[in-house]
Design a protein around this motif. Structure first.
Motif, short mmCIF file in Angstrom:
data_model
loop_
_atom_site.label_atom_id
_atom_site.label_comp_id
_atom_site.label_asym_id
_atom_site.label_seq_id
_atom_site.Cartn_x
_atom_site.Cartn_y
_atom_site.Cartn_z
N ASP A 240 3.98 -50.22 -20.84
CA ASP A 240 3.01 -49.55 -21.02
C ASP A 240 2.22 -50.10 -22.02
N ALA A 243 0.39 -53.19 -21.06
CA ALA A 243 -0.66 -53.04 -20.03
C ALA A 243 -0.98 -52.64 -20.48
N THR A 246 -2.81 -56.13 -22.13
CA THR A 246 -3.39 -56.98 -21.53
C THR A 246 -4.65 -56.48 -20.24
N SER A 249 -3.55 -52.53 -15.12
CA SER A 249 -2.37 -50.85 -15.10
C SER A 249 -1.77 -52.29 -14.96
N GLN A 250 -0.51 -51.57 -15.16
CA GLN A 250 0.99 -51.60 -15.13
C GLN A 250 1.76 -52.80 -13.91
N LEU A 253 -0.28 -55.57 -13.87
CA LEU A 253 0.55 -56.77 -14.94
C LEU A 253 2.08 -56.97 -14.01
N LYS A 254 2.84 -56.69 -13.18
CA LYS A 254 4.33 -56.66 -13.04
C LYS A 254 3.42 -57.82 -11.41
#
Length: 323
Positions: A240, A243, A246, A249-250, A253-254
């Motif tokens: 979190d 995220a 950056t 949302s997680q 980002l993933k």
């Protein structure tokens, strides 16, 4: 051997101090033999040419100093397995990890790699040039042809592929000669390629990937997240928080992180921790238990298990070899 493949091997060997030599006991007498320059390291490399566009390579070498290998790579695909290794690919960053399937899809660009000192590189790999996996296969099987490049990308880093590991073990220990050797190696190459394609199909059914166009701001943000991990890999890095810094949302980002670095964020964190642990084991006399704490592991057993998974040896074994 294909000229581009020949040049790639030549460039790699020049950087690593590898020179031709006579046949070596313990390797199949067929093929070409190379050894480390005695001033730079010890060990051997064996290359068997199945045809001008496919080469099998078996390595068992140790470098006396950290070695940076840089060369202009052609287009090719390669699949391999490390029994032990310590090193990093820098284009993009990823660890060379023992005990996992290492697949690489080469494009015409500069390749950079660091091999760490005193740790054996014990590996088997198969390299294919496009004249085989694009031209020959498409001509032989026009109605059912599949470009294997995507399949190789899909299985990179796979840890649950015992069928392929068995093939690598068979290649490594085979001692047949003459036509039997040629038939054996050609059959193993084709068998490996077929099960890679089948494995990738199963992965595709579970994980449907779409082509991604990354905006410049998103790419900069993901690179910033990677830089943050580099500086704080010994800490508890929360998804979190990444995220948040950056502004993604997680889930986003993933997804973008894996697309850019070809590994998950957690895999990247582990890779950086293992690299840091290697340096501390090599360059300090700190207790291994303290090194575990300094690299983000609460328990020594956690570091030991992860370290062995990545290098093929325990931290104490690694330190012993370095000293």
């Amino acid at each position: 051997m294909d000229k581009q493949l020949e040049k790639m091997y030549s460039d790699i060997f020049v950087d690593r101090g590898v020179i031709p030599c006579e046949p070596v006991p313990g390797f199949n007498p067929n093929g070409r033999f190379y050894k480390m320059n005695p001033e730079l390291g010890t060990g051997y490399c064996w290359i068997y040419q199945c045809n001008p566009y496919i080469a099998i390579t078996v390595m068992n070498q140790t470098h006396y100093a950290d070695t940076c290998c840089v060369f202009e790579q052609p287009e090719y695909i390669c699949i391999g397995y490390f029994y032990s290794v310590s090193g990093e690919i820098l284009t993009p960053y990823r660890r060379l990890a023992a005990g996992t399937i290492q697949a690489y899809v080469g494009k015409k660009s500069e390749y950079r790699m660091i091999i760490h000192k005193k740790i054996p590189i014990n590996s088997v790999s198969i390299t294919f040039m496009p004249e085989y996996y694009k031209d020959f296969l498409s001509e032989q099987y026009p109605s059912i042809y599949e470009n294997p490049s995507k399949a190789f990308e899909r299985i990179d880093g796979c840890t649950d592929f015992p069928e392929l590991i068995i093939i690598f073990n068979q290649i490594k220990t085979y001692t047949g000669d003459g036509i039997s050797a040629k038939l054996f190696y050609e059959s193993k190459v084709n068998e490996a390629l077929s099960i890679i394609l089948e494995k990738a199909k199963k992965y595709n059914k579970k994980h449907v990937r779409q082509r991604l166009s990354i905006a410049g701001d998103d790419l900069d943000a993901v690179i910033s997240a990677a830089n943050y991990i580099n500086d704080h890999c010994d800490e508890d890095i929360r998804m979190d928080f990444l995220a948040h810094i950056t502004c993604m949302s997680q889930a986003k980002l993933k997804y973008i992180f894996k697309y850019v670095y070809h590994m998950s964020i957690q895999q990247y964190i582990v890779a950086r921790r293992i690299t840091h642990a290697e340096r501390l084991l090599r360059d300090t006399k700190l207790p291994v238990s303290l090194i575990a704490e300094m690299t983000g592991y609460k328990y020594l057993s956690s570091l030991s298990d992860m370290f062995r998974r990545h290098t093929g040896m325990k931290p104490t074994e690694y330190r012993k070899k370095c000293k």
